[in-house]
Design an enzyme around this catalytic site. Sequence first.
Site, PDB file in Angstrom:
ATOM      1  N   CYS A 172      -5.024   0.071   4.085  1.00 38.40           N
ATOM      2  CA  CYS A 172      -4.737  -1.382   4.538  1.00 38.40           C
ATOM      3  C   CYS A 172      -6.147  -2.228   4.437  1.00 38.40           C
ATOM      4  O   CYS A 172      -6.179  -3.160   4.095  1.00 38.40           O
ATOM      5  CB  CYS A 172      -4.346  -1.433   5.852  1.00 38.40           C
ATOM      6  SG  CYS A 172      -5.241  -0.478   6.944  1.00 38.40           S
ATOM      7  N   GLN A 222       0.789  -1.396  -0.011  1.00 38.62           N
ATOM      8  CA  GLN A 222      -0.114  -0.002   0.134  1.00 38.62           C
ATOM      9  C   GLN A 222       0.929   1.251   0.039  1.00 38.62           C
ATOM     10  O   GLN A 222       0.292   2.396   0.076  1.00 38.62           O
ATOM     11  CB  GLN A 222      -0.947   0.050   1.274  1.00 38.62           C
ATOM     12  CG  GLN A 222      -0.389   0.031   2.400  1.00 38.62           C
ATOM     13  CD  GLN A 222      -1.046  -0.014   3.473  1.00 38.62           C
ATOM     14  OE1 GLN A 222      -1.384  -1.188   4.024  1.00 38.62           O
ATOM     15  NE2 GLN A 222      -1.414   0.872   4.622  1.00 38.62           N
ATOM     16  N   ASN A 268       0.524  -9.241   5.211  1.00 47.92           N
ATOM     17  CA  ASN A 268       0.168  -7.900   5.173  1.00 47.92           C
ATOM     18  C   ASN A 268       0.310  -7.104   3.891  1.00 47.92           C
ATOM     19  O   ASN A 268       0.347  -7.827   3.136  1.00 47.92           O
ATOM     20  CB  ASN A 268       1.517  -7.294   6.254  1.00 47.92           C
ATOM     21  CG  ASN A 268       1.263  -5.958   6.777  1.00 47.92           C
ATOM     22  OD1 ASN A 268       0.068  -5.368   6.457  1.00 47.92           O
ATOM     23  ND2 ASN A 268       2.202  -5.589   7.175  1.00 47.92           N
ATOM     24  N   HIS A 275      -5.196  -0.984  11.931  1.00 49.97           N
ATOM     25  CA  HIS A 275      -4.884  -1.740  10.748  1.00 49.97           C
ATOM     26  C   HIS A 275      -5.571  -2.947  10.374  1.00 49.97           C
ATOM     27  O   HIS A 275      -5.946  -3.595  11.260  1.00 49.97           O
ATOM     28  CB  HIS A 275      -3.274  -2.088  10.935  1.00 49.97           C
ATOM     29  CG  HIS A 275      -2.619  -2.490   9.644  1.00 49.97           C
ATOM     30  ND1 HIS A 275      -2.630  -1.692   8.572  1.00 49.97           N
ATOM     31  CD2 HIS A 275      -1.622  -3.594   9.424  1.00 49.97           C
ATOM     32  CE1 HIS A 275      -1.678  -2.165   7.569  1.00 49.97           C
ATOM     33  NE2 HIS A 275      -1.230  -3.465   8.130  1.00 49.97           N
TER      34      HIS A 275
END
Length: 463
Positions: A78, A72, A405, A378
């Site tokens: 996110c 990102q 992630n 997040h």
Amino acid sequence: MSLSVPSNAGVPHSTLAKYREKFLSSSKNLLAQNGCTTQNLLDMCKSRNSIQAINHTFDLKIENEGKPITDQKFSGRCWIFACLNIMRVPFMKQYKMEEFEFSQAYLFYWDKIERANYLLDSFIDCARKGETYEGRLIHHLLKNPLEDGGQWDMLVNLIEKYGVMPKACFPESWCAENSNRLGRLLNNRLREFCMQLCQLVEKGTGEVEIQSEKTVMMEEVYRIMNIVLGTPPEKFTFEYTDTDKKYQSFKDLSPLQFYKDYIKGVIFDTEEYVCVVNDPRPQNSYNKLYTVEYLGNMSGGRKVLYINQPVDVLKQLTIKCISENKPVWFGCDVGKSFCSKEGLLDLKCLDFTLVFDVDPLKMNKSERLMYGESLMTHAMVFTGVGTEQDGNPGHVKATKWRVENSWGDKDGSKGYILMTDEWFTEFVYEVVVPKSLLSEDMQRILDQEPVVLPAWDPMGALA
């Protein structure tokens, strides 16, 4: 009135002298000082034992994780990345793709436009209720009115209205990957618009004129977004070679048609997913449905709804999803007890007690929420879990979690993070799972009238 500072103001000099003497008499303090004044503070606190115990092996793991690992960059998207990362797993399997990404910039584009409209509508409503800039509600709404983050139900609003499209057909732009300046510009415009709308309401301006002014304001937001992100195509064609080395294509499709015909009706329906949270504060009971006032991104859209459950329920639902080959979108407070380079979320990975003689984990989860020490920051994706038998036949408990992630592949295990189960307990706040996996009792909670939390409540935090 005297402007001089009283001699007894602040911390007494005698007390400071005692602090100094005690500090300098400790060789441990001096060693810690030597290290922390020349090195990164967190690096000095890293626990060697925790880091060397990292093992990215899991007995339960989804069959095929998405490729490539996404990034990102310098943006707060996110929640969008995590959603599209779980959607692409069944999509890649269904259409035999080695690598694939949906366009994150496409949903980012529409979220900014819809959220601006939602905010302006909210301000008109607040002004009619007599709310002013001196009040807590208006102050909260103006703090960061068009921030990048979001919640699951906001994603449902966007995807069900606008669909999705391949990243190759609407790629990243500089402002998508570096969103800070765009955010400042949009916040400036929205704050001015909100002021103007409040003034119109205060003057008793008619609804038609107010809506006419809002339309002009929204055109400005639309213009800005097209300048910085580009104009999304109304239709696209996407061609690729599948894993059998055969040519394939999706031709002349709108993003919404693409979603409805090739995703929703086949492999993934966003409307069938629900958000289960762990909010252990004593005033917020389990087995209740919650929402947050003025939390949303689309006027007239789906509400942000949470089913509040004990954290063990969130864990069991996540294990069930992974065992059925479904990755899981989740929200957490990623900044706590995190060694980012090593890709480790572990309550013991940073030893502040050794270096500073302080324990930052003394408060429990409920107390952290109540006193501003923690909230969701997040969103990521669970793709695997390490388990062991807990003594009950057919029932397992987690020991560690595999996390995808969206910060690129340089840290952790090529972009993947190991989370200990103890960390999950303390800092995971929500998971998104198919409604069909909920018990009948939990499904009935969705029929409740939701408890409305104030706009500034920590459960309204955006990933």
